[in-house]
Design a protein around this motif. Structure first.
Motif, short mmCIF file in Angstrom:
data_model
loop_
_atom_site.label_atom_id
_atom_site.label_comp_id
_atom_site.label_asym_id
_atom_site.label_seq_id
_atom_site.Cartn_x
_atom_site.Cartn_y
_atom_site.Cartn_z
N UNK A 1 0.91 -0.96 0.03
CA UNK A 1 -0.28 0.06 0.28
C UNK A 1 0.99 0.78 0.04
N UNK A 2 1.72 1.43 1.08
CA UNK A 2 2.44 2.55 1.00
C UNK A 2 3.33 2.74 -0.33
N UNK A 3 4.13 1.52 -0.98
CA UNK A 3 5.02 1.45 -1.70
C UNK A 3 4.55 2.31 -2.87
N UNK A 4 2.86 1.40 -3.20
CA UNK A 4 2.40 1.63 -4.58
C UNK A 4 1.66 3.30 -4.16
N UNK A 5 1.46 3.78 -3.62
CA UNK A 5 0.97 4.90 -3.63
C UNK A 5 1.91 5.45 -3.40
N UNK A 6 2.92 5.76 -3.28
CA UNK A 6 3.77 6.83 -3.18
C UNK A 6 4.97 6.54 -4.56
N UNK A 7 4.76 5.43 -5.19
CA UNK A 7 5.45 5.16 -6.83
C UNK A 7 4.28 5.71 -7.89
N UNK A 8 3.34 4.87 -7.65
CA UNK A 8 2.83 5.47 -8.88
C UNK A 8 0.93 5.97 -8.58
N UNK A 9 0.75 6.38 -6.95
CA UNK A 9 0.04 7.33 -7.41
C UNK A 9 -1.50 6.91 -6.96
N UNK A 10 -2.10 7.49 -6.52
CA UNK A 10 -3.47 6.50 -5.88
C UNK A 10 -4.97 5.75 -6.41
N UNK A 11 -5.09 6.13 -7.47
CA UNK A 11 -5.95 5.61 -8.74
C UNK A 11 -5.36 4.05 -8.55
N UNK A 12 -3.32 3.80 -9.35
CA UNK A 12 -3.29 2.68 -9.06
C UNK A 12 -3.11 1.74 -8.39
N UNK A 13 -2.42 2.56 -6.92
CA UNK A 13 -2.96 1.54 -5.34
C UNK A 13 -4.38 0.93 -5.31
N UNK A 14 -5.23 1.84 -5.65
CA UNK A 14 -6.39 1.48 -5.62
C UNK A 14 -6.26 -0.11 -6.67
N UNK A 15 -6.49 -0.29 -7.39
CA UNK A 15 -6.42 -1.23 -7.83
C UNK A 15 -5.74 -2.31 -7.25
N UNK A 16 -4.67 -1.36 -7.02
CA UNK A 16 -3.05 -3.15 -6.95
C UNK A 16 -3.80 -3.64 -5.24
N UNK A 17 -3.83 -2.87 -4.30
CA UNK A 17 -4.52 -2.63 -3.11
C UNK A 17 -6.38 -4.29 -3.17
#
Length: 326
Positions: free
Chosen positions: A76-92
């Protein structure tokens, strides 16, 4: 007089490698021969080795991505920081789905196993299983480490007892399908790759390994050790089966779903199938338990990062509840 500070025990590489191996090696391993029957010995082995290398490197790449973040940071922390909130939502969504569906599979399987052993209703047995073994995850990564070492050792012993009769009977002509010199194998290797991929799925545990060792280098070694252990289990199992049951005889096995019971029945002429079935059953039970605590640990640490729960007793209790109660 200066107060002495009690030193923390240094995590062993054996323990970390056991956690990774326990996540990789599940009861699904027993289906590898059926999925690799078309590709047979050489191409199935190459598919497994290639997948092991790629999955090990991808775990190391995750460690590299985590390198500049807090030790308890996860996807969660790493993806949000590197790729942004939208990608992080899908990743989560995808990370939670994989962890959740695996835990669901292990919990329901354990309930059915306990029902057959004790007569307790499978749903109640599943609840008891979760309450008992999820506490190991709640306690600490070190507790998972110790339990994983015991379980991997038990799996090794039961596995050796199960396949030893097959190993000594390996026929090289059968192993390399010499009766079919013009056989086509390479095209079937593609069908083996998805199964091989799931056989090395440990990536939920990468962040946990980094937090456990406090650095990336030891975590890298633990990941490599765990995937090598898993690869050894897989190759020995494949060679043991392919060296005893001719490729042409796999048709009926695959037609009946490729279950291990059907496979062992087909090998009845070469082994004491009842004894092997018993040891393989013990192996499967240990594999389900070890996979549960291993995947549970990775999902637990991921949920702690996602929801910002602390690593004290209260925080870990909240993380435990949100990880296992659903």
């Amino acid at each position: 007089m200066a107060k002495q500070v009690k030193s923390q025990p240094v995590p062993s590489l054996i323990g970390g490698a056991s956690i990774i191996a326990s996540v990789c090696v599940g009861a699904g391993m027993l289906g590898l021969p059926s999925s690799g029957a078309g590709a047979w010995t050489i191409w199935s082995s190459l598919a497994l080795v290639l997948t092991m290398l790629v999955m090990t490197l991808s775990g190391w790449m995750l460690l590299e991505a985590f390198k500049h973040f807090d030790l308890r940071a996860s996807f969660n922390t790493v993806t949000r920081s590197l790729l942004g909130a939208r990608v992080n939502a899908f990743s989560n969504l995808t990370v939670y789905f994989v962890g959740g569906i695996l835990l669901y599979a292990y919990i329901t399987s354990s309930g059915l196993i306990l029902q057959s052993m004790t007569g307790v209703d499978s749903k109640l047995a599943s609840v008891i299983f979760v309450l008992l073994f999820s506490l190991v995850v709640w306690h600490s990564t070190r507790a998972v480490d110790r339990l994983s070492v015991v379980l991997v050792t038990f799996m090794l012993v039961s596995f050796v007892l199960g396949v030893s009769g097959l190993v000594v009977r390996i026929d090289l002509g059968v192993l390399f399908d010499s009766a079919n010199p013009d056989g086509r194998y390479a095209p079937f290797a593609m069908a083996m790759l998805p199964v091989a991929l799931t056989s090395f799925g440990y990536h939920h545990s990468v962040a946990s390994m980094r937090a456990y060792y406090g650095e990336e280098r030891k975590a890298q070694k633990a990941i490599l050790g765990g995937t090598l252990v898993a690869l050894t289990f897989y190759l020995v199992w494949l060679l043991s089966i392919f060296g005893n049951l001719p490729r042409a005889d796999f048709g009926p096995v695959v037609a009946q779903g490729g279950d291990v019971d059907v496979l062992l029945a087909a090998l009845g002429y070469a082994i004491d199938s009842e004894r092997v079935a018993t040891t393989i059953s013990a192996f499967s039970t240990a594999a389900i338990l070890s996979s549960f605590v291993g995947v549970g640990l990775g999902t637990f640490d991921y949920m702690a990062d996602l929801l910002g729960f602390s690593n004290d007793r209260k925080g870990r209790t909240k993380t435990w509840a949100i990880t296992f109660i659903p």
